[in-house]
Structure formats: structure tokens, C-alpha cells
Design an enzyme around this catalytic site. Structure first.
Site, PDB file in Angstrom:
ATOM      1  N   CYS A 166       0.808  -1.225   0.000  1.00  0.00           N
ATOM      2  CA  CYS A 166       0.000   0.000   0.000  1.00  0.00           C
ATOM      3  C   CYS A 166       0.841   1.276   0.000  1.00  0.00           C
ATOM      4  CB  CYS A 166      -0.932   0.005   1.216  1.00  0.00           C
ATOM      5  SG  CYS A 166      -2.073  -1.395   1.253  1.00  0.00           S
ATOM      6  N   HIS A 245      11.974   2.621   6.131  1.00  0.00           N
ATOM      7  CA  HIS A 245      11.927   1.182   5.876  1.00  0.00           C
ATOM      8  C   HIS A 245      12.485   0.434   7.085  1.00  0.00           C
ATOM      9  CE1 HIS A 245      11.882  -2.583   3.805  1.00  0.00           C
ATOM     10  NE2 HIS A 245      11.704  -2.049   2.609  1.00  0.00           N
ATOM     11  N   HIS A 334      -4.235  19.878   5.919  1.00  0.00           N
ATOM     12  CA  HIS A 334      -5.080  18.729   5.623  1.00  0.00           C
ATOM     13  C   HIS A 334      -4.254  17.450   5.753  1.00  0.00           C
ATOM     14  CE1 HIS A 334      -7.941  21.626   3.927  1.00  0.00           C
ATOM     15  NE2 HIS A 334      -6.912  22.140   3.260  1.00  0.00           N
ATOM     16  N   HIS A 338      -3.718   7.010   4.626  1.00  0.00           N
ATOM     17  CA  HIS A 338      -4.097   5.761   3.967  1.00  0.00           C
ATOM     18  C   HIS A 338      -5.250   5.080   4.705  1.00  0.00           C
ATOM     19  CE1 HIS A 338      -3.992   1.947   2.011  1.00  0.00           C
ATOM     20  NE2 HIS A 338      -3.553   1.303   3.076  1.00  0.00           N
ATOM     21  N   HIS A 367     -15.206   3.942   3.570  1.00  0.00           N
ATOM     22  CA  HIS A 367     -16.619   3.581   3.512  1.00  0.00           C
ATOM     23  C   HIS A 367     -17.109   3.459   2.068  1.00  0.00           C
ATOM     24  CE1 HIS A 367     -20.735   3.323   5.036  1.00  0.00           C
ATOM     25  NE2 HIS A 367     -21.091   4.159   4.074  1.00  0.00           N
ATOM     26  N   ASN A 371     -10.443  -0.333   0.862  1.00  0.00           N
ATOM     27  CA  ASN A 371      -8.990  -0.207   0.776  1.00  0.00           C
ATOM     28  C   ASN A 371      -8.569  -0.618  -0.632  1.00  0.00           C
ATOM     29  OD1 ASN A 371      -6.220  -0.390   0.928  1.00  0.00           O
ATOM     30  ND2 ASN A 371      -6.168  -1.620   2.788  1.00  0.00           N
TER      31      ASN A 371
END
Length: 463
Positions: A166, A245, A334, A338, A367, A371
Site C-alpha cells: 500500500c 523502511h 489537511h 491511507h 466507507h 482499501n
């Protein structure tokens, strides 16, 4: 003679100053346009359809069915997300290579056709192409498939990346950013998606079947440039990007992996240490990016208060209700986070000390679209734009997570007032809804009973 040398020195200094400014400007990275993919209406995955799919899985027992259904109903995912086309055909979850290719073709054809039309940029103008799809590798690659479809130039620089999970969207942006530093006046195209068709897990391991509840079809195409002549037309300007990482740590490396279960079924394992690892990765990433986006006074104030709290707890045995948290709202307007799941959103909210209003774009994206892996961030950004919240000069913080384990973040500066309703056009006025409670909770309410009593038809389906 002295006057001549003085003039030469002044000209040299002016030239050096010009080169420094020119070098800095040439490293700029702008978003000209982006498009999110919306599949057709006949591919919507309702809770009722999900229940039927689960009942059709031969390897699931009644307990696994209860676990999955409870996860779906309480996941924060609504009734209008999308699945791959093969889920709705006779083959069901037993996908073929052609199903994955069709899924990708539908995604990039629709988004790129719209992007090229609306931006008025020709496919032949693209200099750099980056495609990321984590779990599926094709031969020839997807970049080659796109180049062939749109007859792009033979000197195009293409990058096809996989296995990044992702977090791949911001990794692709980082590749473009680095290419822009070496090449001036270029156009770059980033395509980010996930192949859901072959990713359904047909086993019964609870740590692996959970991914069947969360992931949905989606994708995004992003057009970027470093041409200074187009900066006034740009939507966003990249300010900074940080990648973290934790792959050197065995616990972080193994908390989210693609693997086989004891029966040979391939799926994604989500370990119990995943929340802890995500928190650690976020902490490390924020520690690096904070000095780039927050004023010095805010950082100094945080360090001072954190040390006072630490000394108070150590020497005066004072118990504090909560730790001091950096106030990111002093440097960010803002938060584009994810929407990996309800737990992920709640965890980031707690870690950064944000309000429910800050989390609204991510919750609404989860919603409405579920994902969609690496492309989820662009649906969140699209929600902010559709709600007309992005004004010139605003700063947007993007944060993504991925297997490995990775946490990547970047900040964008809004270049002009934005108000396009994009992929949210047909529904943005209905968000946020009065309640995010799944409408099928009443129908499936028996899953929360203790002891639970499933309807007779459910018992018969599993016996």
C-alpha cells in the site's frame, strides 16, 4: 583595471546566484492532473453479496464464516465498493490470468483516456512512466502494455515496480522526483493500482482470510511535470518526501507477508505485531519529516515539554494522562491518510493527536471505496477536492503504509483553489452520512450474540 575586475566579480556572483536559483527551480515537481478509477455499477460488492461469497468457500467452517462476517460488518466499509469482474461470473474467485489482465486494462484505459483528454497532454508527450501493482507481474510488463496501447515514444523511461504494498504510490512519486532532478522540462505519468482478481484467499487461516474483507478494486493515474512554465496550471507542488523502511527488523519484515498456508492456499498473512510495527514506522517517519514541515518554535516547545514530562515522571513520580504530542496542525492544513482499515485510521489519529474532522476524508474513502491499496491516497485527496476544502497555499500531508515494513510520507502545497468533484461527483453531497453503521448489521446481528445462534439456512450451508 580595478573597476573591470569588480564588474567581473559581480557578474560571476550573479551567475552563481542564478545557477543556484535555476537548479532549485528545475528540481520542482508539480501535479498537473490526476484521475481515480470508478468501476461500473454492476461490480458493487454489498455485504449480502460478500456473505454469499463466503458461504461458497469450501474450506470455511461455521466459525470462520462468523469471523469473516463480523469483520465485514464492523470494518467501516460500506455497500458501494467494487470487486473484480470475475467475482460476479461463474468462475467466482477462481481467477485466470485473463481476469487479471482485464481488470488492469479496464483501470488504465478509463483513467488514462480521461486524464489525457482533460489535461490536453498527448501520450507522445510522456517522458517517464511508472506503474506499481504489488501482487501481479505480467510479461510483457504493464508499462509495456500501456506504451503499446497508447503508442508512446521509443525513448520513454519506464519503471514497473511490484511487491511494495500500500506504500507504493509515494515510492513511485519518489522515483519521478529523482528523475526530475536529472532531467529538465519533462512529463511523468504514475499509475497505481492493485490486482484483486487473483488475490482472494481460499483457505481458513484467520490471520489470512481477513484481507478478503478489506481490499477492493480501484486505481489512480497521476500526471506530473517539472516544467516551470506550467507551474501556474499545476494543482500541487511537492515540498518534501520521506521514506522509512524497517525491513532490517525481523518482526517488522514478517508482520505482513504473502505466503502459503498448511494446505497450500496462497494469501496475505497479517500478524498480531502489525499495529505495533505500523506505530513504530510512523514514529520514525514523523521524526524525520517534522523538521521539514513544522516551524522551529513548535519543535522546540515539544522537546521542552516532553523533557519536563519525562523528568517529572522519573524524579517526582508524577503520572501524566497522556504524552506530549507534536501539533502538526501548525504546519499542515489537511491530512491525507491511507484508509487501510478502521484500526489503521484510529491508530494514526491517536499517534498524531488528530480530531475526527481530520480523519473524515480517510473514513469516507474507506466507507465508499474500501482499501484500494496504494491508490487509496488519491481517493482521499479527491474527497478533499470534491468538498472544496483545498485552497491555494494549503499544505497536505500524505502518509502511506506498506509491507516490508514501510511508512512513506510527503507534503504537497496546493497551487490554486481546487473544486473538481472528480470520482466523487455522484455521491459527495451524501458524505459524511449520519451513520457509518453497516445497514446489514440488523440482518446479521446474530453474529454478535453470545452464544450465537445462526439462522437455520446458514447452518445447513456449512453442514
Amino acid at each position: 583595471m580595478i573597476a573591470v575586475w569588480a564588474c567581473l566579480l559581480a557578474l560571476s556572483l550573479l551567475f552563481i546566484f542564478y545557477k543556484l536559483i535555476d537548479h532549485r527551480i528545475s528540481q520542482s515537481c508539480y501535479i498537473l492532473h490526476y484521475e481515480c478509477f470508478k468501476p461500473t455499477e454492476d461490480r458493487k460488492v454489498s455485504t449480502e453479496f460478500s456473505g454469499k461469497m463466503i458461504r461458497g468457500c469450501e474450506n470455511l467452517g461455521l466459525d470462520e464464516y462468523k469471523f469473516l462476517l463480523r469483520a465485514i460488518v464492523s470494518s467501516g466499509i460500506g455497500e458501494e465498493t467494487y470487486g473484480p469482474r470475475n467475482f460476479f461470473l461463474s468462475c467466482g474467485t477462481n481467477s485466470r490470468l485473463s481476469d487479471s489482465l482485464l481488470e488492469m486494462d479496464e483501470f488504465f484505459t478509463e483513467t488514462l483516456d480521461r486524464l489525457f483528454s482533460r489535461s490536453r497532454i498527448s501520450p507522445q508527450d510522456i517522458d517517464i512512466l511508472v506503474v506499481n501493482v504489488s501482487v501481479m507481474a505480467f510479461v510483457p510488463s504493464l508499462t509495456s502494455r500501456i506504451i503499446n496501447r497508447y503508442k508512446m515514444r521509443d525513448d520513454i523511461k519506464s519503471f514497473n515496480i511490484s511487491g511494495m504494498g500500500c506504500s507504493a504510490s509515494l515510492i513511485s512519486i519518489n522515483i519521478v522526483q529523482n528523475m526530475f532532478r536529472a532531467h529538465r522540462n519533462k512529463f511523468a505519468l504514475v499509475l497505481t493500482s492493485e490486482s484483486i482478481a487473483p488475490s482472494w484467499y481460499n483457505g481458513n487461516e484467520r490471520s489470512m482470510i481477513l484481507t478478503n474483507c478489506l481490499f477492493r478494486c480501484g486505481g489512480a493515474a497521476v500526471l506530473l511535470t517539472n516544467k516551470r512554465t506550467l507551474r501556474k496550471q499545476a494543482m500541487f507542488r511537492l515540498k518534501c518526501l520521506v521514506r522509512t523502511h524497517l525491513g532490517s527488523c525481523d518482526e517488522a519484515y514478517t508482520c505482513c507477508t504473502q505466503q502459503e498456508d498448511a494446505e497450500g492456499h496462497v494469501g496475505f498473512f497479517l500478524g498480531k505485531t502489525l499495529p505495533k510495527t505500523a506505530t513504530r514506522a510512523l514514529t520514525e517517519n514523523i521524526r524525520t519529516i517534522a523538521p521539514n514541515i513544522l516551524p522551529l518554535t513548535a519543535i522546540c516547545c515539544f522537546v521542552l515539554l516532553a523533557n519536563i514530562q519525562k523528568l517529572g515522571a522519573k524524579f517526582l513520580h508524577i503520572k501524566f494522562e497522556r504524552k506530549v504530542i507534536l501539533n502538526f496542525k501548525l504546519g499542515v492544513d489537511h491530512f491525507c491518510l491511507h484508509p487501510g482499515g478502521k484500526a489503521v485510521i484510529d491508530g494514526v489519529k491517536h499517534s498524531l493527536g488528530l480530531t475526527e474532522g481530520d480523519m473524515e476524508p480517510s473514513r469516507m474513502t474507506l466507507h465508499r471505496f474500501g482499501n484500494t491499496s496504494a491508490s487509496s491516497l488519491w481517493y482521499v485527496l479527491g474527497y478533499m477536492e470534491a468538498k472544496k476544502r483545498l485552497k491555494k497555499g494549503d499544505r497536505v500531508l500524505m502518509i502511506g503504509f506498506g509491507s516490508g515494513f514501510k511508512c512513506n510520507s510527503c507534503t504537497w502545497e496546493v497551487s490554486r483553489d481546487l473544486c473538481d468533484q472528480n470520482v466523487w461527483e455522484d455521491c459527495v453531497d451524501n458524505f459524511p452520512p449520519k451513520s457509518l453503521i453497516n445497514p446489514y448489521l440488523e440482518k446479521y446481528g446474530w453474529i454478535n450474540e453470545d452464544p450465537w445462534m445462526p439462522p437455520p439456512e446458514i447452518v445447513r450451508a456449512f453442514t
